[in-house]
Design a protein around this motif. Structure first.
Motif, PDB file in Angstrom:
ATOM      1  N   ILE A 135      -0.631 -37.189  -0.078  1.00 59.91           N
ATOM      2  CA  ILE A 135      -1.834 -35.982  -1.278  1.00 59.91           C
ATOM      3  C   ILE A 135      -2.267 -34.604  -0.828  1.00 59.91           C
ATOM      4  CG2 ILE A 135      -2.945 -35.665  -3.288  1.00 59.91           C
ATOM      5  CD1 ILE A 135      -1.907 -38.771  -4.196  1.00 59.91           C
ATOM      6  N   GLU A 136      -3.178 -35.439   0.386  1.00 56.92           N
ATOM      7  CA  GLU A 136      -3.144 -34.992   1.296  1.00 56.92           C
ATOM      8  C   GLU A 136      -3.259 -33.916   2.239  1.00 56.92           C
ATOM      9  OE1 GLU A 136      -6.654 -37.305   3.300  1.00 56.92           O
ATOM     10  OE2 GLU A 136      -8.005 -36.866   2.340  1.00 56.92           O
ATOM     11  N   SER A 137      -1.421 -34.122   2.520  1.00 61.63           N
ATOM     12  CA  SER A 137      -1.112 -33.421   3.272  1.00 61.63           C
ATOM     13  C   SER A 137      -0.412 -32.144   2.236  1.00 61.63           C
ATOM     14  CB  SER A 137       0.108 -34.776   4.108  1.00 61.63           C
ATOM     15  OG  SER A 137       1.223 -34.959   2.971  1.00 61.63           O
ATOM     16  N   PHE A 138      -0.223 -32.621   1.271  1.00 64.95           N
ATOM     17  CA  PHE A 138       0.144 -31.562   0.418  1.00 64.95           C
ATOM     18  C   PHE A 138      -0.726 -30.269  -0.021  1.00 64.95           C
ATOM     19  CE2 PHE A 138       4.056 -34.150   0.285  1.00 64.95           C
ATOM     20  CZ  PHE A 138       4.671 -33.629   0.022  1.00 64.95           C
ATOM     21  N   GLY A 139      -1.944 -30.846   1.048  1.00 63.12           N
ATOM     22  CA  GLY A 139      -3.231 -29.808   0.289  1.00 63.12           C
ATOM     23  C   GLY A 139      -4.112 -29.945  -1.483  1.00 63.12           C
ATOM     24  N   ILE A 140      -3.885 -30.779  -1.572  1.00 65.36           N
ATOM     25  CA  ILE A 140      -4.266 -31.772  -3.035  1.00 65.36           C
ATOM     26  C   ILE A 140      -5.955 -31.924  -2.547  1.00 65.36           C
ATOM     27  CG2 ILE A 140      -4.106 -33.158  -4.866  1.00 65.36           C
ATOM     28  CD1 ILE A 140      -1.190 -32.237  -5.295  1.00 65.36           C
ATOM     29  N   LYS A 141      -6.955 -31.917  -3.388  1.00 69.31           N
ATOM     30  CA  LYS A 141      -7.992 -32.742  -2.506  1.00 69.31           C
ATOM     31  C   LYS A 141      -8.173 -33.190  -3.195  1.00 69.31           C
ATOM     32  CE  LYS A 141      -9.341 -28.437   0.440  1.00 69.31           C
ATOM     33  NZ  LYS A 141      -9.374 -29.422   1.490  1.00 69.31           N
ATOM     34  N   PHE A 142      -9.312 -34.362  -3.515  1.00 71.07           N
ATOM     35  CA  PHE A 142      -9.157 -35.692  -4.401  1.00 71.07           C
ATOM     36  C   PHE A 142     -10.263 -36.058  -4.391  1.00 71.07           C
ATOM     37  CE2 PHE A 142      -6.336 -36.989  -2.136  1.00 71.07           C
ATOM     38  CZ  PHE A 142      -6.075 -38.736  -2.132  1.00 71.07           C
ATOM     39  N   SER A 143     -11.524 -37.173  -4.884  1.00 73.40           N
ATOM     40  CA  SER A 143     -12.362 -37.711  -4.906  1.00 73.40           C
ATOM     41  C   SER A 143     -11.909 -39.210  -5.246  1.00 73.40           C
ATOM     42  CB  SER A 143     -14.064 -37.303  -5.802  1.00 73.40           C
ATOM     43  OG  SER A 143     -13.941 -37.883  -7.048  1.00 73.40           O
ATOM     44  N   ALA A 144     -10.766 -39.847  -5.953  1.00 69.84           N
ATOM     45  CA  ALA A 144     -11.050 -40.457  -6.638  1.00 69.84           C
ATOM     46  C   ALA A 144      -9.130 -40.186  -6.805  1.00 69.84           C
ATOM     47  CB  ALA A 144     -11.081 -41.022  -7.414  1.00 69.84           C
ATOM     48  N   ALA A 145      -8.092 -41.092  -5.789  1.00 67.64           N
ATOM     49  CA  ALA A 145      -6.615 -41.778  -6.727  1.00 67.64           C
ATOM     50  C   ALA A 145      -6.418 -43.204  -6.442  1.00 67.64           C
ATOM     51  CB  ALA A 145      -5.923 -40.966  -5.474  1.00 67.64           C
ATOM     52  N   ALA A 146      -5.131 -43.177  -6.779  1.00 65.78           N
ATOM     53  CA  ALA A 146      -4.412 -44.567  -7.030  1.00 65.78           C
ATOM     54  C   ALA A 146      -2.829 -44.022  -7.471  1.00 65.78           C
ATOM     55  CB  ALA A 146      -4.756 -45.176  -8.472  1.00 65.78           C
ATOM     56  N   GLU A 147      -1.625 -44.678  -7.184  1.00 60.83           N
ATOM     57  CA  GLU A 147      -0.890 -44.950  -7.245  1.00 60.83           C
ATOM     58  C   GLU A 147       0.080 -45.616  -7.902  1.00 60.83           C
ATOM     59  OE1 GLU A 147       2.508 -45.382  -4.025  1.00 60.83           O
ATOM     60  OE2 GLU A 147       2.352 -43.316  -4.592  1.00 60.83           O
ATOM     61  N   ASN A 148       0.828 -45.764  -8.661  1.00 63.51           N
ATOM     62  CA  ASN A 148       1.848 -46.973  -9.197  1.00 63.51           C
ATOM     63  C   ASN A 148       3.485 -46.301  -8.885  1.00 63.51           C
ATOM     64  OD1 ASN A 148      -0.036 -47.960 -11.101  1.00 63.51           O
ATOM     65  ND2 ASN A 148       0.203 -47.361 -13.049  1.00 63.51           N
ATOM     66  N   ILE A 149       4.325 -47.372  -8.469  1.00 66.59           N
ATOM     67  CA  ILE A 149       5.905 -47.099  -8.684  1.00 66.59           C
ATOM     68  C   ILE A 149       6.341 -48.790  -9.325  1.00 66.59           C
ATOM     69  CG2 ILE A 149       5.213 -46.636  -6.215  1.00 66.59           C
ATOM     70  CD1 ILE A 149       6.249 -48.355  -4.880  1.00 66.59           C
ATOM     71  N   ALA A 150       7.716 -47.829  -9.404  1.00 70.05           N
ATOM     72  CA  ALA A 150       8.556 -48.872 -10.462  1.00 70.05           C
ATOM     73  C   ALA A 150       9.934 -47.771  -9.857  1.00 70.05           C
ATOM     74  CB  ALA A 150       8.195 -48.861 -11.701  1.00 70.05           C
ATOM     75  N   ILE A 200      -5.592 -38.761 -10.287  1.00 63.14           N
ATOM     76  CA  ILE A 200      -6.186 -38.253  -9.525  1.00 63.14           C
ATOM     77  C   ILE A 200      -7.462 -37.909 -10.232  1.00 63.14           C
ATOM     78  CG2 ILE A 200      -5.043 -37.221  -7.452  1.00 63.14           C
ATOM     79  CD1 ILE A 200      -5.367 -34.567  -8.197  1.00 63.14           C
ATOM     80  N   LYS A 201      -8.873 -37.920  -9.287  1.00 63.16           N
ATOM     81  CA  LYS A 201      -9.816 -37.361  -9.914  1.00 63.16           C
ATOM     82  C   LYS A 201     -10.043 -36.018  -8.653  1.00 63.16           C
ATOM     83  CE  LYS A 201     -14.975 -37.350 -10.152  1.00 63.16           C
ATOM     84  NZ  LYS A 201     -16.063 -38.328 -10.234  1.00 63.16           N
TER      85      LYS A 201
END
Length: 203
Positions: A135-150, A200-201
């Motif tokens: 996420i960071e590598s695409f220039g999106i800044k955040f203070s909280a993050a999570a991911e779900n995959i399926a 993200i937050k």
């Protein structure tokens, strides 16, 4: 085979700082730039550049020039429906709905496609690293993050049901730590769908 993976990767920290359908054509207007066109159509600049190899310098476009716009509407419809269903679940519980972020959806779509291309099913990508690094590598800044995959669920409702029936995934979906969501879907050569949710937050 249907698969989901638990995102025990709930990550909180403070930082200082596909398959395309038939393409469309956009005619450049005065004041346009490739970036503005990409944002207008909610598609990445790199995808736009790839679809227009005749443009050697992305900074040099002119009014009247035709730009090919990759059409991923069918994929976006799946992604948007997942987000709609997520917000229904949150609203049932009196939680604030999540805002859809097209740039985060683009990152999630890349992750889904990467899992197909590289033949893995995991949070950590051999291409992009962890979800947070990606996420960071695409220039999106955040203070909280999570991911779900399926993987393998055929419809937005089916994948949402899979996630909601898994405590860890459900916790991410219903978390009050996040304000924005991106969902990315990608299909393999047999039409099987890989799904990624990113939360993200933003800073």
């Amino acid at each position: 085979m249907k698969r989901i993976i638990l995102s025990s990767f709930l990550f909180l920290f403070i930082i200082s700082t596909a398959l395309y359908a038939q393409a469309g054509i956009y005619t450049v207007r005065s004041g346009d730039s490739m970036w503005k066109i990409a944002v207008k159509h909610e598609i990445g600049l790199s995808e736009l550049a790839k679809a227009n190899p005749q443009i050697k310098n992305l900074a040099l476009i002119y009014p009247g020039q035709n730009i090919t716009i990759p059409n991923i509407d069918s994929i976006k419809e799946l992604e948007t429906e997942v987000i709609r269903l997520v917000n229904i679940e949150r609203s049932k519980r009196g939680l604030q709905t999540l805002q859809q972020d097209w740039e985060l959806s683009r990152v999630a779509r890349y992750k889904s496609q990467d899992m197909i291309d590289k033949g893995y099913f995991a949070h950590t990508s051999p291409t992009y690293g962890s979800p947070f690094k990606m996420i960071e590598s695409f220039g999106i800044k955040f203070s909280a993050a999570a991911e779900n995959i399926a993987q393998g669920q055929k419809t937005p409702q089916e994948v949402l049901n899979s996630w909601m029936n898994s405590p860890g995934h459900r916790n991410n979906i219903l978390s009050q730590s996040f304000y924005q969501i991106g969902v990315g879907a990608a299909k393999d050569s047999k039409g099987n769908i890989t799904w990624t949710q990113m939360f993200i937050k933003p800073l």
